[in-house]
Design a protein around this motif. Structure first.
Motif, short mmCIF file in Angstrom:
data_model
loop_
_atom_site.label_atom_id
_atom_site.label_comp_id
_atom_site.label_asym_id
_atom_site.label_seq_id
_atom_site.Cartn_x
_atom_site.Cartn_y
_atom_site.Cartn_z
N ALA A 220 0.83 -1.21 0.00
CA ALA A 220 0.00 0.00 0.00
C ALA A 220 0.86 1.26 0.00
O ALA A 220 0.58 2.24 -0.72
N HIS A 221 1.94 1.26 0.79
CA HIS A 221 2.81 2.44 0.86
C HIS A 221 3.67 2.57 -0.40
O HIS A 221 3.80 3.66 -0.97
N ARG A 222 4.25 1.46 -0.82
CA ARG A 222 5.20 1.53 -1.93
C ARG A 222 4.52 1.90 -3.24
O ARG A 222 5.09 2.62 -4.07
N PHE A 223 3.30 1.41 -3.44
CA PHE A 223 2.61 1.67 -4.71
C PHE A 223 1.46 2.67 -4.54
O PHE A 223 0.58 2.76 -5.40
N SER A 224 1.50 3.43 -3.45
CA SER A 224 0.41 4.38 -3.20
C SER A 224 0.24 5.40 -4.32
O SER A 224 -0.89 5.83 -4.60
N PRO A 225 1.31 5.83 -5.02
CA PRO A 225 1.08 6.79 -6.11
C PRO A 225 0.20 6.23 -7.22
O PRO A 225 -0.33 7.00 -8.03
N ASP A 226 0.03 4.91 -7.29
CA ASP A 226 -0.80 4.33 -8.34
C ASP A 226 -2.30 4.43 -8.03
O ASP A 226 -3.13 4.12 -8.89
N TYR A 227 -2.63 4.82 -6.79
CA TYR A 227 -4.03 4.76 -6.35
C TYR A 227 -4.48 6.12 -5.81
O TYR A 227 -3.71 6.86 -5.21
N ASP A 228 -5.78 6.41 -6.03
CA ASP A 228 -6.41 7.59 -5.45
C ASP A 228 -7.13 7.26 -4.16
O ASP A 228 -7.46 8.15 -3.38
N MET A 229 -7.37 5.97 -3.93
CA MET A 229 -8.05 5.55 -2.70
C MET A 229 -7.44 4.24 -2.23
O MET A 229 -7.31 3.29 -3.02
N VAL A 230 -7.03 4.20 -0.96
CA VAL A 230 -6.51 2.98 -0.34
C VAL A 230 -7.27 2.79 0.96
O VAL A 230 -7.27 3.68 1.83
N TRP A 231 -7.92 1.65 1.10
CA TRP A 231 -8.79 1.42 2.27
C TRP A 231 -8.43 0.07 2.90
O TRP A 231 -8.42 -0.95 2.22
N TRP A 232 -8.11 0.10 4.19
CA TRP A 232 -7.69 -1.10 4.93
C TRP A 232 -8.84 -1.60 5.78
O TRP A 232 -9.46 -0.83 6.52
N ILE A 233 -9.13 -2.91 5.69
CA ILE A 233 -10.27 -3.48 6.40
C ILE A 233 -9.78 -4.68 7.23
O ILE A 233 -9.39 -5.72 6.67
N ASN A 234 -9.77 -4.52 8.55
CA ASN A 234 -9.46 -5.67 9.41
C ASN A 234 -10.61 -6.66 9.33
O ASN A 234 -11.77 -6.31 9.55
N SER A 235 -10.26 -7.93 9.02
CA SER A 235 -11.31 -8.89 8.66
C SER A 235 -11.33 -10.13 9.55
O SER A 235 -11.91 -11.14 9.20
N ASP A 236 -10.69 -10.04 10.73
CA ASP A 236 -10.72 -11.18 11.65
C ASP A 236 -12.15 -11.45 12.13
O ASP A 236 -12.55 -12.60 12.31
N ASP A 237 -12.90 -10.37 12.36
CA ASP A 237 -14.27 -10.49 12.85
C ASP A 237 -15.22 -10.03 11.75
O ASP A 237 -15.05 -8.94 11.19
N ARG A 238 -16.22 -10.86 11.45
CA ARG A 238 -17.09 -10.55 10.30
C ARG A 238 -17.89 -9.26 10.51
O ARG A 238 -18.06 -8.47 9.58
N ASN A 239 -18.37 -9.01 11.72
CA ASN A 239 -19.16 -7.81 11.97
C ASN A 239 -18.31 -6.55 11.82
O ASN A 239 -18.72 -5.56 11.22
#
Length: 1000
Positions: A220-239
């Protein structure tokens, strides 16, 4: 007028080429710099750079200059830690190589931290904290380039690295210590970029601790210039995952209701349409439960990155399996964090943890923050005083997020597949690494607790549980047997990494661990083949050995478990695993001394095996003292154990032989043989061992004919009782070949030893200690037989390398072969290497045995032969006379070793002009050797030829001629006309005797 650097050039008229060199960590900066240069009319090539530590820095820098134009280095303090390299190497290279080519190098600096002092030669332009416009201005100024009034347009304008994407959602802070993985990141970027629209999704798959989350964050950091939106989602818990995904609706200003499902649908639709952002990256971290994929996994023009342990993702996305670090990445990371450790030590730590990143982070923290030395750290790890989840006293602790992730997974499995938890918990009572779980089904009679008995009886449930653990990358499957062969559940093995083992152990209750360890001890005892002498059982013992300590088998008082432990120790001795055997013996003694009586049979058996391994390791005095202490206690016990005393005396006799006390050893060995024969009979194993050892003792006493007769009888008995391929039978076969060679029957010895070596290789393998000894005997048979001269040298050189690899150069078996090879080289003209090897062997034996030991004394004769060949006749005579006097005092005047030294001493007297003394010694030696070895032994005939030479020097021509003629006839008849001994005698080359260092 010459233009100075940095004052401006006509870039339109003179476009330049730049090689932009960067560590992978700064890929986004390198891309932006290259874009700036191209927009102003120049060409730029980007080159990721991580010069190998083993390549000199000047060479790596020189390779950069192979490009045209100038080299622009993208610097920060991390740049100079690439490798890493010894302190001062970078400064030396900058002051030397770079300064000499200053016109070809330039640099920019991306940090406000100090750089190396010698970096001044590069005059780096600092881009730290600047706006995009200011950074561009400073870059062009540093390179002496003129800004174009109207820069060229580029198809996709890269964002300035200091400017984040318009939407940047809870991406973990960049890890400044992120190491390596450049090829993986490039591969991942390529996969996502090349995928069809709507299918740009990739799952980073691997066990916990392998670095999936770190890799996703770095991407995400190294290729961030390629993106206008970067969104991180912790997915251990479904809710939590659904809520986090829905939050994007607010972030993107989407019209949607407050209900989570409405928000999710609105976000998915916006991502699919690419409005308001077409270049987006979503990262689902820790998405193990694949339920809900159809609801949450978006499609569109952006990219999706998932990290997971669940192999089920292969049905939904592209899969990139995350391997362990490359070894260079592991060692580089460790040496940067703990600068006091060497590259070899870093390599040892990396091997210990299988190059898995998370435990290496823990190790680096311990080593770096505490300053602990590597041997001490690894000792604590191997003794389980430290685990991969223990926090160091200072510095970084074990990431709580990782432990939480494991807790979530285990809780999920408890609900959905509780039997998988049983298998996982049971596995932690084995050692990490390869675990022979198939033992559970192979030995259903083992005492399993009631809640685990389903494992032995319910095959479908067993298969489901294993499949679940493998699917979640907790375990990996392994099988024994030939490739492609069908394996049943009873043969199944799994691999559990140390990190997984440590984490699951920490999350398992003490009661469960105690129950499971007891079950594993029972399984190990049932799996014991019961015969460690049979080499066909060695793979099973090798499989059981690592699990003795973690299962608690070493503390068990059950006779069946204790016997299995002892059999594993017997395997260590028989298979040549001496270092591991000594460590195991000490562990057993430490545990048993608390619960087992000193003279109980298990403790006596332990002493016997420990003594065997001590002797095999060259620790003869320690072995003798261990057995002597036991014998004293046995003889003082109220109830005498005659068999126990005989067994201990047998071990003591063996030690005495190695200590050079041959007569004492032989007397004691005779007592042992007679006692075993009386109490057990001639066909029992202890009696056969005693017979074999009697033969060894006779050989050391110089009674070769008696040894040969006895060894022949022992061989026949072992062939009848144990069969031809038994390890003890093979040993007897090699002993007979040795006897024949010492008797001078070289052809017979060779014809017997060749098939014996072939059997050794087939049964024990080419590198087993007993095989190497048999091969060494074969090399000597070929050398003495005289018809294989061209083959002997290369084969001896190869064999020496293998002995050194197995034992080291200071082991007594290696020293013996060093001696024989050194003698061969002297005999064939390589005096320099011969001198080195003989000197090394003599010093080694003196250190190991002491100067008065017969073998250390006999080595003086070999040293004398080297000196004599070098023309140092007076010094050689001193060596020969010392060897003769020393061996006569310890072995008596008629021992073959003494007679050989006398042959050499007489030669030296002759060469030094003491003719009468030479004649006297030669006459006496010939008389004694005829009595000891017979009229036609090669040593006897050599002494006869030597006496004729001395008589000729004394002008007693008639007697000399008759002795010489008779000697030549006998040599021709016994060895053949073309044997080297016969040819040398015919050419009147003075015979000599080289000492074969032999300890038994």
């Amino acid at each position: 007028m010459a233009e100075q650097r940095g004052t401006g050039r006509d870039s339109a008229a003179a476009p330049e080429h730049f090689l932009v060199v960067f560590p992978g960590y700064h890929r986004s900066w390198a891309a932006w710099i290259a874009q700036c240069l191209e927009r102003h009319g120049h060409r730029a090539t980007q080159q990721r750079w991580d010069p190998p530590r083993e390549v000199p820095l000047e060479d790596s820098l020189g390779d950069l200059l192979l490009s045209s134009g100038r080299v622009l280095l993208v610097l920060n303090d991390w740049f100079f830690e690439l490798g890493p390299r010894p302190a001062g190497e970078w400064n030396d290279a900058l002051r030397g190589f770079v300064a000499a080519h200053a016109d070809r190098f330039a640099a920019v600096n991306l940090t406000n931290r100090p750089l190396l002092p010698a970096t001044a030669v590069l005059e780096p332009a600092s881009l730290w904290g600047l706006s995009e416009e200011a950074a561009e201005e400073r870059l062009l100024s540093r390179l002496g380039l003129e800004r174009r009034r109207t820069p060229r347009s580029v198809p996709t304008r890269l964002r300035y690295p200091e400017t984040r994407a318009e939407v940047w959602g809870e991406v973990p802070r960049r890890n400044p210590r992120f190491t390596g993985r450049d090829d993986l990141l490039t591969d991942l970027h390529q996969r996502l970029s090349d995928a069809e629209r709507g299918a740009s999704a990739c799952t980073l798959l691997g066990m916990s601790g392998i670095g999936k989350t770190q890799l996703a964050a770095e991407y995400a950091h190294r290729f961030s210039p390629d993106y206008d939106m970067v969104w991180w989602i912790n997915s251990d818990d479904r809710n939590i995952q659904r809520d986090r995904f829905g939050e994007l609706a607010v972030e993107l200003g989407l019209r949607s209701g407050s209900e989570p499902g409405e928000r999710i649908r609105a976000v998915r639709d916006a991502l699919r349409r690419g409005e308001p952002h077409a270049r987006w990256l979503l990262i689902f971290d820790g998405w193990d439960d694949t339920e809900g994929i159809n609801t949450l996994l978006p499609q569109g023009s952006g990219h999706v990155l998932v990290t997971s342990r669940n192999r089920g993702w292969s049905e939904h996305t592209d899969i990139l399996e995350i391997p362990a670090f490359l070894r260079a990445e592991s060692t580089g990371y460790l040496m940067r964090r703990a600068p006091h450790i060497t590259s070899d030590q870093a390599d040892e730590v990396a091997v210990e943890f299988g190059d898995v990143p998370l435990p290496l982070v823990q190790a680096a923290s311990w080593l770096g923050e505490s300053g602990m030395e590597v041997p001490e750290y690894l000792r604590m790890v191997r003794e389980r005083k430290l685990t991969t989840v223990d926090e160091p006293a200072t510095g970084e602790g074990f990431p709580q997020s990782s432990m939480t992730s494991w807790s979530i997974l285990l809780n999920r499995l408890r609900r959905s597949q509780p039997q998988a938890i049983d298998v996982l918990s049971l596995s932690t009572s084995f050692a990490p690494g390869r675990i022979p779980l198939g033992l559970i089904r192979a030995y259903p009679q083992a005492e399993l607790p009631e809640e685990l008995r389903w494992m032995a009886t319910d095959l479908p449930a067993w298969t489901r549980a294993l499949d679940t653990l493998v699917n979640y990358s907790v375990l990996t499957r392994e099988t024994r047997g030939p490739a492609g062969a069908e394996m049943g559940p009873h043969q199944e093995s799994v691999h559990m990494h140390r990190l997984v083992h440590d984490i699951v152990s920490k999350l398992t209750s003490e009661d469960s661990r105690a129950t499971h360890r007891k079950a594993v001890r029972s399984l190990l005892a049932e799996a014991d083949p019961g015969n460690p002498l049979d080499s066909r059982n060695w793979p099973r013992y090798a499989e059981l050995l690592p699990h003795l300590e973690p299962s608690g088998a070493l503390d068990s008082t059950r006779p069946r478990v204790q016997e299995a432990v002892l059999n594993c120790l017997r395997y260590c001795f028989r298979s040549g695993e001496y270092n591991g055997g000594l460590k195991l013996a000490q562990q057993i003694r430490d545990r048993w001394s608390r619960t087992v009586e000193p003279l109980a049979q298990p403790m006596l058996d332990l002493t016997t095996q420990e003594s065997n391994i001590l002797r095999a390791s060259g620790r003869f005095r320690d072995a003798y003292e261990l057995d002597d202490g036991v014998l004293t206690r046995l003889q003082a016990a109220p109830e005498r154990s005659e068999l126990g005393e005989l067994s201990t005396k047998s071990a003591m006799a063996n030690s005495l032989r190695h200590l050079g006390r041959y007569e004492e050893a032989h007397t004691l060995q005779r007592e042992v043989h007679d006692g075993n024969n009386r109490l057990l009979g001639p066909d029992e194993a202890p009696t056969l061992i005693a017979r074999h050892n009697l033969g060894v003792g006779l050989r050391l006493l110089g009674k070769y004919a008696e040894a040969y007769e006895l060894d022949l009888e022992t061989l026949a008995l072992r062939e009848s009782l144990l069969r031809a391929r038994h390890i003890s039978t093979l040993n007897s076969g090699s002993a007979v070949g040795h006897d024949l060679r010492l008797l001078g029957r070289y052809r017979d010895a060779l014809s017997r030893q060749e098939p014996i070596v072939r059997l050794h290789v087939q049964v024990l393998g080419p590198l087993h200690p007993q095989t190497l000894e048999a091969r060494a005997q074969l090399a000597m048979c070929r050398r003495r037989e005289g018809g294989h001269t061209q083959d002997v040298g290369p084969s001896m050189a190869s064999l020496l390398e293998q002995l050194v690899q197995l034992h080291g150069r200071e082991h007594y078996r290696t020293l013996s072969f060093l001696t024989n090879y050194g003698n061969f080289l002297r005999e064939h003209g390589d005096l320099s290497q011969s001198r080195d090897l003989i000197a090394e062997a003599e010093a080694g034996y003196r250190a190991l045995l002491g100067p008065a030991h017969p073998v250390a004394t006999g080595m003086l004769s070999n040293t004398g032969l080297v000196m004599q060949a070098a023309g140092e006749r007076a010094e050689a005579m001193s060596m020969f006379e010392s060897a003769l006097a020393g061996l006569t005092a310890t072995l008596g005047p008629d021992h073959p070793w003494v007679l050989g030294c006398a042959l050499n001493a007489a030669s030296a007297r002759n060469f030094n002009g003491r003719i009468a003394d030479a004649v006297d010694l030669s006459r006496d030696t010939l008389r004694r050797v005829r009595h000891s070895l017979g009229e036609e032994h090669p040593l006897t005939l050599s002494c006869q030829v030597a006496l004729s030479a001395d008589l000729r020097a004394a002008r007693e021509q008639e007697e000399a001629g008759k002795l010489e003629e008779d000697g030549l006839l006998s040599l021709t008849r016994t060895l053949g006309a073309q044997h080297p001994h016969t040819i040398s005698a015919r050419q009147r080359t003075r015979p000599y005797w080289d000492f074969e260092a032999y300890l038994g």
